[in-house]
Scaffold this motif. Structure first.
Motif, PDB file in Angstrom:
ATOM      1  N   GLY A  44       0.788  -1.226   0.000  1.00  0.00           N
ATOM      2  CA  GLY A  44       0.000   0.000   0.000  1.00  0.00           C
ATOM      3  C   GLY A  44       0.813   1.264   0.000  1.00  0.00           C
ATOM      4  O   GLY A  44       0.277   2.357   0.249  1.00  0.00           O
ATOM      5  N   VAL A  45       2.119   1.170  -0.262  1.00  0.00           N
ATOM      6  CA  VAL A  45       2.994   2.351  -0.332  1.00  0.00           C
ATOM      7  C   VAL A  45       3.955   2.192  -1.499  1.00  0.00           C
ATOM      8  O   VAL A  45       4.227   1.080  -1.967  1.00  0.00           O
ATOM      9  CB  VAL A  45       3.800   2.545   0.970  1.00  0.00           C
ATOM     10  N   LYS A  46       4.501   3.320  -1.974  1.00  0.00           N
ATOM     11  CA  LYS A  46       5.530   3.286  -3.026  1.00  0.00           C
ATOM     12  C   LYS A  46       6.880   3.019  -2.385  1.00  0.00           C
ATOM     13  O   LYS A  46       7.241   3.638  -1.389  1.00  0.00           O
ATOM     14  CB  LYS A  46       5.566   4.618  -3.775  1.00  0.00           C
ATOM     15  N   LEU A  47       7.611   2.100  -2.980  1.00  0.00           N
ATOM     16  CA  LEU A  47       8.944   1.766  -2.478  1.00  0.00           C
ATOM     17  C   LEU A  47      10.037   2.487  -3.254  1.00  0.00           C
ATOM     18  O   LEU A  47      11.129   2.729  -2.713  1.00  0.00           O
ATOM     19  CB  LEU A  47       9.174   0.254  -2.555  1.00  0.00           C
ATOM     20  N   PHE A  48       9.776   2.816  -4.521  1.00  0.00           N
ATOM     21  CA  PHE A  48      10.764   3.479  -5.378  1.00  0.00           C
ATOM     22  C   PHE A  48      10.133   4.706  -6.019  1.00  0.00           C
ATOM     23  O   PHE A  48       8.919   4.776  -6.227  1.00  0.00           O
ATOM     24  CB  PHE A  48      11.257   2.534  -6.480  1.00  0.00           C
ATOM     25  N   GLU A  49      11.004   5.650  -6.350  1.00  0.00           N
ATOM     26  CA  GLU A  49      10.592   6.794  -7.153  1.00  0.00           C
ATOM     27  C   GLU A  49      11.652   7.038  -8.215  1.00  0.00           C
ATOM     28  O   GLU A  49      12.830   6.731  -8.027  1.00  0.00           O
ATOM     29  CB  GLU A  49      10.393   8.029  -6.274  1.00  0.00           C
ATOM     30  N   LYS A  50      11.218   7.575  -9.366  1.00  0.00           N
ATOM     31  CA  LYS A  50      12.142   7.777 -10.481  1.00  0.00           C
ATOM     32  C   LYS A  50      13.134   8.885 -10.162  1.00  0.00           C
ATOM     33  O   LYS A  50      12.805   9.896  -9.537  1.00  0.00           O
ATOM     34  CB  LYS A  50      11.364   8.100 -11.749  1.00  0.00           C
ATOM     35  N   ASN A  51      14.366   8.660 -10.660  1.00  0.00           N
ATOM     36  CA  ASN A  51      15.422   9.666 -10.536  1.00  0.00           C
ATOM     37  C   ASN A  51      16.208   9.650 -11.843  1.00  0.00           C
ATOM     38  O   ASN A  51      17.247   9.022 -11.957  1.00  0.00           O
ATOM     39  CB  ASN A  51      16.322   9.339  -9.345  1.00  0.00           C
ATOM     40  N   GLY A  52      15.658  10.343 -12.855  1.00  0.00           N
ATOM     41  CA  GLY A  52      16.224  10.255 -14.197  1.00  0.00           C
ATOM     42  C   GLY A  52      15.968   8.885 -14.771  1.00  0.00           C
ATOM     43  O   GLY A  52      14.833   8.391 -14.775  1.00  0.00           O
ATOM     44  N   ARG A  53      17.031   8.222 -15.245  1.00  0.00           N
ATOM     45  CA  ARG A  53      16.892   6.857 -15.755  1.00  0.00           C
ATOM     46  C   ARG A  53      16.947   5.821 -14.632  1.00  0.00           C
ATOM     47  O   ARG A  53      16.692   4.642 -14.868  1.00  0.00           O
ATOM     48  CB  ARG A  53      17.989   6.559 -16.778  1.00  0.00           C
ATOM     49  N   ASN A  54      17.309   6.272 -13.479  1.00  0.00           N
ATOM     50  CA  ASN A  54      17.425   5.370 -12.339  1.00  0.00           C
ATOM     51  C   ASN A  54      16.197   5.469 -11.442  1.00  0.00           C
ATOM     52  O   ASN A  54      15.293   6.277 -11.691  1.00  0.00           O
ATOM     53  CB  ASN A  54      18.678   5.699 -11.522  1.00  0.00           C
ATOM     54  N   VAL A  55      16.202   4.660 -10.395  1.00  0.00           N
ATOM     55  CA  VAL A  55      15.180   4.749  -9.361  1.00  0.00           C
ATOM     56  C   VAL A  55      15.885   4.819  -8.009  1.00  0.00           C
ATOM     57  O   VAL A  55      17.009   4.317  -7.842  1.00  0.00           O
ATOM     58  CB  VAL A  55      14.222   3.538  -9.380  1.00  0.00           C
ATOM     59  N   THR A  56      15.259   5.444  -7.053  1.00  0.00           N
ATOM     60  CA  THR A  56      15.789   5.497  -5.688  1.00  0.00           C
ATOM     61  C   THR A  56      14.680   5.107  -4.715  1.00  0.00           C
ATOM     62  O   THR A  56      13.491   5.190  -5.022  1.00  0.00           O
ATOM     63  CB  THR A  56      16.309   6.903  -5.336  1.00  0.00           C
ATOM     64  N   LEU A  57      15.102   4.705  -3.546  1.00  0.00           N
ATOM     65  CA  LEU A  57      14.142   4.295  -2.529  1.00  0.00           C
ATOM     66  C   LEU A  57      13.390   5.492  -1.959  1.00  0.00           C
ATOM     67  O   LEU A  57      13.968   6.571  -1.771  1.00  0.00           O
ATOM     68  CB  LEU A  57      14.865   3.584  -1.379  1.00  0.00           C
ATOM     69  N   THR A  58      12.121   5.308  -1.721  1.00  0.00           N
ATOM     70  CA  THR A  58      11.361   6.303  -0.972  1.00  0.00           C
ATOM     71  C   THR A  58      11.704   6.161   0.513  1.00  0.00           C
ATOM     72  O   THR A  58      12.450   5.254   0.918  1.00  0.00           O
ATOM     73  CB  THR A  58       9.851   6.090  -1.154  1.00  0.00           C
ATOM     74  N   LYS A  59      11.142   7.042   1.320  1.00  0.00           N
ATOM     75  CA  LYS A  59      11.351   6.946   2.772  1.00  0.00           C
ATOM     76  C   LYS A  59      10.892   5.589   3.288  1.00  0.00           C
ATOM     77  O   LYS A  59      11.569   4.947   4.107  1.00  0.00           O
ATOM     78  CB  LYS A  59      10.577   8.068   3.469  1.00  0.00           C
ATOM     79  N   TYR A  60       9.732   5.143   2.785  1.00  0.00           N
ATOM     80  CA  TYR A  60       9.212   3.853   3.217  1.00  0.00           C
ATOM     81  C   TYR A  60      10.077   2.704   2.686  1.00  0.00           C
ATOM     82  O   TYR A  60      10.260   1.684   3.355  1.00  0.00           O
ATOM     83  CB  TYR A  60       7.770   3.680   2.745  1.00  0.00           C
ATOM     84  N   GLY A  61      10.619   2.886   1.488  1.00  0.00           N
ATOM     85  CA  GLY A  61      11.468   1.857   0.912  1.00  0.00           C
ATOM     86  C   GLY A  61      12.737   1.639   1.716  1.00  0.00           C
ATOM     87  O   GLY A  61      13.207   0.510   1.883  1.00  0.00           O
ATOM     88  N   LYS A  62      13.313   2.744   2.247  1.00  0.00           N
ATOM     89  CA  LYS A  62      14.540   2.634   3.043  1.00  0.00           C
ATOM     90  C   LYS A  62      14.285   1.853   4.333  1.00  0.00           C
ATOM     91  O   LYS A  62      15.083   1.003   4.736  1.00  0.00           O
ATOM     92  CB  LYS A  62      15.079   4.017   3.363  1.00  0.00           C
ATOM     93  N   VAL A  63      13.176   2.150   4.970  1.00  0.00           N
ATOM     94  CA  VAL A  63      12.826   1.428   6.196  1.00  0.00           C
ATOM     95  C   VAL A  63      12.594  -0.050   5.894  1.00  0.00           C
ATOM     96  O   VAL A  63      13.071  -0.946   6.604  1.00  0.00           O
ATOM     97  CB  VAL A  63      11.580   2.046   6.850  1.00  0.00           C
ATOM     98  N   PHE A  64      11.853  -0.307   4.817  1.00  0.00           N
ATOM     99  CA  PHE A  64      11.527  -1.683   4.449  1.00  0.00           C
ATOM    100  C   PHE A  64      12.782  -2.463   4.074  1.00  0.00           C
ATOM    101  O   PHE A  64      12.915  -3.646   4.403  1.00  0.00           O
ATOM    102  CB  PHE A  64      10.533  -1.668   3.289  1.00  0.00           C
ATOM    103  N   LEU A  65      13.742  -1.805   3.415  1.00  0.00           N
ATOM    104  CA  LEU A  65      14.967  -2.479   2.990  1.00  0.00           C
ATOM    105  C   LEU A  65      15.738  -3.022   4.192  1.00  0.00           C
ATOM    106  O   LEU A  65      16.248  -4.152   4.148  1.00  0.00           O
ATOM    107  CB  LEU A  65      15.856  -1.529   2.184  1.00  0.00           C
ATOM    108  N   ASN A  66      15.844  -2.245   5.258  1.00  0.00           N
ATOM    109  CA  ASN A  66      16.566  -2.709   6.447  1.00  0.00           C
ATOM    110  C   ASN A  66      15.949  -3.988   6.999  1.00  0.00           C
ATOM    111  O   ASN A  66      16.659  -4.946   7.332  1.00  0.00           O
ATOM    112  CB  ASN A  66      16.555  -1.619   7.526  1.00  0.00           C
ATOM    113  N   ASP A  67      14.632  -4.007   7.086  1.00  0.00           N
ATOM    114  CA  ASP A  67      13.960  -5.194   7.627  1.00  0.00           C
ATOM    115  C   ASP A  67      14.072  -6.387   6.683  1.00  0.00           C
ATOM    116  O   ASP A  67      14.296  -7.528   7.114  1.00  0.00           O
ATOM    117  CB  ASP A  67      12.485  -4.882   7.891  1.00  0.00           C
ATOM    118  N   VAL A  68      13.915  -6.132   5.385  1.00  0.00           N
ATOM    119  CA  VAL A  68      13.988  -7.210   4.402  1.00  0.00           C
ATOM    120  C   VAL A  68      15.367  -7.863   4.416  1.00  0.00           C
ATOM    121  O   VAL A  68      15.486  -9.100   4.418  1.00  0.00           O
ATOM    122  CB  VAL A  68      13.652  -6.685   2.987  1.00  0.00           C
TER     123      VAL A  68
END
Length: 302
Positions: A44-68
């Motif tokens: 129910g949240v976005k994990l990535f957002e576009k950054n040019g041709r790349n993607v970066t983690l959203t705030k929620y994505g960073k938190v989720f990455l640590n747990d994953v």
């Protein structure tokens, strides 16, 4: 939640590029995009957002990455451990009475490791404030693979395999009236205050049985958990004690008297849960201990 999707998410979070991450994962870019969108929809949240041709983690994505990554690392570690165990390698959890840790158990472990030089084998050892009752409870709770201890009756879930012997003696302070003797009968101890072991000690029922055989009861001064502690109380004049002939007695201010009647030898056992699965490395160690015990049945821990 799909485990593969979590691994895809972790890889993309570090690479920050769909095409490159898909190549590393050996999947197509559409498959990776679908996996990430499915994951985002489920959360129910976005994990990535576009950054040019790349993607970066959203705030929620960073938190989720640590747990994953914590979960994936723990899972991978557990899988590796199980694979090692399946190959006859891995870690063995062993609980033991402290008196057996002076010589008997280190000798057995050293021999087993020497017999398996190419395998990755380790031991987790538990002996601090561990008595036979604690060891058996730990086996039932599956905290330990094996225990080295005394035998307690009415334990139908536990297999006891004899592995070593140790004689019982009477220890007295060096200035005690019995110190003039070279050996004693149990009747000789009756007039004196005694240190005895607590009921949860594997020794207690053995020593109680000896007194029952002569129709007497000891005059109890103190009840103690461990034989080393009991020896310390004897050396300081608090009483005498029927105890195992352990190496520490040689360094204390006590007289060690052979118990000639009724004589007794304390048996030590390897204890395991019956009818449960044990990994190959545990079974191999069990077999080795039995083989060594058969060769050295007259071994004494003293």
């Amino acid at each position: 939640m799909n485990l593969y999707h979590l691994r895809y998410f972790s890889t993309l979070a570090h690479i920050e590029h769909y095409t490159k991450a898909a190549d590393i994962l050996a999947i197509t870019q559409p498959s990776l995009s679908y996996a990430i969108s499915t994951l985002e929809e489920e959360l129910g949240v976005k994990l990535f957002e576009k950054n040019g041709r790349n993607v970066t983690l959203t705030k929620y994505g960073k938190v989720f990455l640590n747990d994953v990554e914590e979960v994936l690392n723990r899972l991978d570690s557990s899988v590796n451990s199980l694979k090692l165990a399946g190959k006859g390698e891995g870690c063995i959890d062993v609980a033991f009475l402290r008196t057996l840790g002076i010589d008997f158990l280190p000798k057995i472990m050293r021999g087993f490791l020497a017999a398996n030089p190419t395998k990755k084998i380790d031991f987790n050892l538990y002996c601090d404030k561990v008595l036979t009752a604690d060891i058996l409870n730990g086996l039932k709770e599956k905290k330990y693979d094996l225990g080295f201890c005394s035998m307690i009756d009415n334990e139908p879930l536990i297999e006891f395999i004899p592995v070593a012997r140790q004689e019982l003696v009477v220890i007295v302070p060096s200035d005690h009236p019995l110190a003039a003797k070279e050996e004693v009968c149990l009747e000789d101890t009756i007039p004196y205050k005694q240190i005895i072991f607590k009921k949860r000690s594997g020794l207690r029922h053995i020593i109680d049985g000896l007194f029952e055989r002569i129709g007497q009861k000891p005059d109890v001064a103190y009840e103690i958990d461990e034989d080393q502690v009991a020896a310390g109380f004897v050396s300081n004049g608090f009483g005498i004690c029927v105890a195992p002939n352990i190496p520490i007695l040689q360094s204390l201010n006590v007289k060690i008297l052979p118990l000639v009647s009724p004589s007794w030898q304390r048996n030590f056992y390897m204890a395991m849960l019956k009818n449960v699965y044990h990994p190959p490395v545990v079974e191999a160690f069990k077999k080795y201990v039995i083989e060594q015990a058969q060769k050295e049945w007259d071994y004494k821990t003293s």
